[in-house]
Design a protein around this motif. Sequence first.
Motif, PDB file in Angstrom:
ATOM      1  N   GLU A 102      -2.898   2.798  -8.974  1.00 44.88           N
ATOM      2  CA  GLU A 102      -4.342   2.662  -8.791  1.00 44.88           C
ATOM      3  C   GLU A 102      -4.870   1.442  -9.530  1.00 44.88           C
ATOM      4  OE1 GLU A 102      -8.467   2.764  -9.072  1.00 44.88           O
ATOM      5  OE2 GLU A 102      -7.200   3.019 -10.858  1.00 44.88           O
ATOM      6  N   GLU A 103      -4.357   1.171 -10.726  1.00 42.53           N
ATOM      7  CA  GLU A 103      -4.806   0.002 -11.493  1.00 42.53           C
ATOM      8  C   GLU A 103      -4.500  -1.298 -10.756  1.00 42.53           C
ATOM      9  OE1 GLU A 103      -4.460   1.692 -16.097  1.00 42.53           O
ATOM     10  OE2 GLU A 103      -2.807   0.547 -15.208  1.00 42.53           O
ATOM     11  N   GLN A 104      -3.394  -1.301 -10.000  1.00 42.01           N
ATOM     12  CA  GLN A 104      -3.017  -2.492  -9.248  1.00 42.01           C
ATOM     13  C   GLN A 104      -3.580  -2.491  -7.820  1.00 42.01           C
ATOM     14  OE1 GLN A 104       1.259  -2.951  -9.474  1.00 42.01           O
ATOM     15  NE2 GLN A 104       1.272  -3.022 -11.691  1.00 42.01           N
ATOM     16  N   LYS A 105      -4.449  -1.512  -7.539  1.00 40.42           N
ATOM     17  CA  LYS A 105      -5.087  -1.383  -6.228  1.00 40.42           C
ATOM     18  C   LYS A 105      -4.057  -1.248  -5.104  1.00 40.42           C
ATOM     19  CE  LYS A 105      -8.892  -1.878  -8.455  1.00 40.42           C
ATOM     20  NZ  LYS A 105      -9.646  -0.650  -8.837  1.00 40.42           N
ATOM     21  N   LEU A 106      -3.008  -0.481  -5.374  1.00 46.69           N
ATOM     22  CA  LEU A 106      -1.935  -0.264  -4.408  1.00 46.69           C
ATOM     23  C   LEU A 106      -1.889   1.164  -3.886  1.00 46.69           C
ATOM     24  CD1 LEU A 106       0.950  -2.182  -6.254  1.00 46.69           C
ATOM     25  CD2 LEU A 106      -0.578  -3.064  -4.481  1.00 46.69           C
ATOM     26  N   ARG A 164      -0.702   3.693 -12.566  1.00 51.17           N
ATOM     27  CA  ARG A 164      -0.251   2.293 -12.431  1.00 51.17           C
ATOM     28  C   ARG A 164      -0.559   1.756 -11.039  1.00 51.17           C
ATOM     29  NH1 ARG A 164       3.257  -0.837 -15.464  1.00 51.17           N
ATOM     30  NH2 ARG A 164       4.230  -2.577 -14.359  1.00 51.17           N
ATOM     31  N   ALA A 168      -2.868   3.854  -1.704  1.00 46.77           N
ATOM     32  CA  ALA A 168      -3.597   4.064  -0.448  1.00 46.77           C
ATOM     33  C   ALA A 168      -4.082   5.501  -0.301  1.00 46.77           C
ATOM     34  CB  ALA A 168      -2.701   3.687   0.732  1.00 46.77           C
ATOM     35  N   LYS A 173     -11.704   8.013  -8.692  1.00 46.05           N
ATOM     36  CA  LYS A 173     -11.305   6.663  -8.290  1.00 46.05           C
ATOM     37  C   LYS A 173     -11.507   6.412  -6.793  1.00 46.05           C
ATOM     38  CE  LYS A 173      -9.868   5.531 -12.410  1.00 46.05           C
ATOM     39  NZ  LYS A 173     -10.532   4.470 -13.209  1.00 46.05           N
ATOM     40  N   GLU A 174     -12.034   7.419  -6.095  1.00 48.43           N
ATOM     41  CA  GLU A 174     -12.282   7.333  -4.653  1.00 48.43           C
ATOM     42  C   GLU A 174     -11.008   7.003  -3.874  1.00 48.43           C
ATOM     43  OE1 GLU A 174     -15.505   4.534  -4.233  1.00 48.43           O
ATOM     44  OE2 GLU A 174     -16.995   6.027  -4.826  1.00 48.43           O
ATOM     45  N   VAL A 175      -9.936   7.684  -4.243  1.00 48.02           N
ATOM     46  CA  VAL A 175      -8.653   7.555  -3.544  1.00 48.02           C
ATOM     47  C   VAL A 175      -8.556   8.672  -2.512  1.00 48.02           C
ATOM     48  CG1 VAL A 175      -6.135   7.615  -3.790  1.00 48.02           C
ATOM     49  CG2 VAL A 175      -7.540   6.523  -5.567  1.00 48.02           C
ATOM     50  N   ARG A 190       0.851  -1.191   0.000  1.00 45.66           N
ATOM     51  CA  ARG A 190       0.000   0.000   0.000  1.00 45.66           C
ATOM     52  C   ARG A 190       0.891   1.248   0.000  1.00 45.66           C
ATOM     53  NH1 ARG A 190      -5.086   0.228   1.350  1.00 45.66           N
ATOM     54  NH2 ARG A 190      -4.843   1.974   2.803  1.00 45.66           N
TER      55      ARG A 190
END
Length: 319
Positions: free
Chosen positions: A20-24, A18, A26, A48-50, A2
């Motif tokens: 965000e695409e890998q859900k990394l 990159r 935080a 993207k709700e980050v 994360r």
Amino acid sequence: MRVILFTNSHWSIPLMIRLEEQKLLAGIVLTDFDHEANITIKAFAEAKEVPLQRVSREELKSDSFTTWLEELSPELGICLTFPYKIPEQVFTVPQYGIVNLHFGAFPEYGGADPLFWVLKNGERTATLSYQQMNEKIDGGPELMREQLSIFPGENYGLLGARLSQLAASSIERLFEKVTTPKTDDTGQAPVNLYKRPTQQELTIDWQNQTSDQIEALVNAANPVYGGAITYFRGAMIWILEVSPANVSNSALLGPGSIVHADQQNGVFVLCSDYRYLRLNIIKTPECILTGGKLAALGLKSGEKLGLNAVSSKQPKILV
């Protein structure tokens, strides 16, 4: 892994996408500056709700920001073009600390804007350095580095874009480095901390700089500094692009002299090494135009560029 991303520039966007695409991804920390890149990054985070925080220099030191960061539980922080000094209580929150991605080799090119000096100094290779951050500015140990060959004529913006893509593509290698036990944490040799260029350093010295040095300065100043500075007919102008040129049958003139100018071929200037540069793109206080357009507006052979080339009989504006 994360990751919390500290940034202030569009150069972080490939890495941000990159992660965000890998859900990394935080969270994102932005400066409080209002410019196009930060507006774009904020919109991306919202879509993207980050989680995102915009902070001033003082807010970065606050307990409330540290608490927000702790609640995200990041394992690694990545700093890319973030201008504020990160306090110790912040870079110790992520498990693996914060890594600074720096567009220059250590220890030669530390400081706020290494990419300008890499290009101005005529280097043939650009380095992306990954440095573990500590309380010293650019003083932590280097974890790894990636390199790119600089294309002939490549400017600041194009090279920065390629380095930002390299940062995104090499993120897995960074993860391996930060999770590998370190056997040597002695830091590095004293770093040469370059400052941002002054107006004088951005100004072309036609009498002493060679054609290669002038071309390097022009490339280093495009686009972030608006081009390399010179003076013509009493006005400050900015040169955004030049290219080496051959000129035959030119008159015996001094450096900074315009040896040829016409609408079809453009404007050619003599340099101190008696080689020539073609002025491809020029910015005046009124507009941005090509050398050919400037010639069509009345620029003539024999006129000179530079502070000491002003004639009282010349008009004080260009267009």
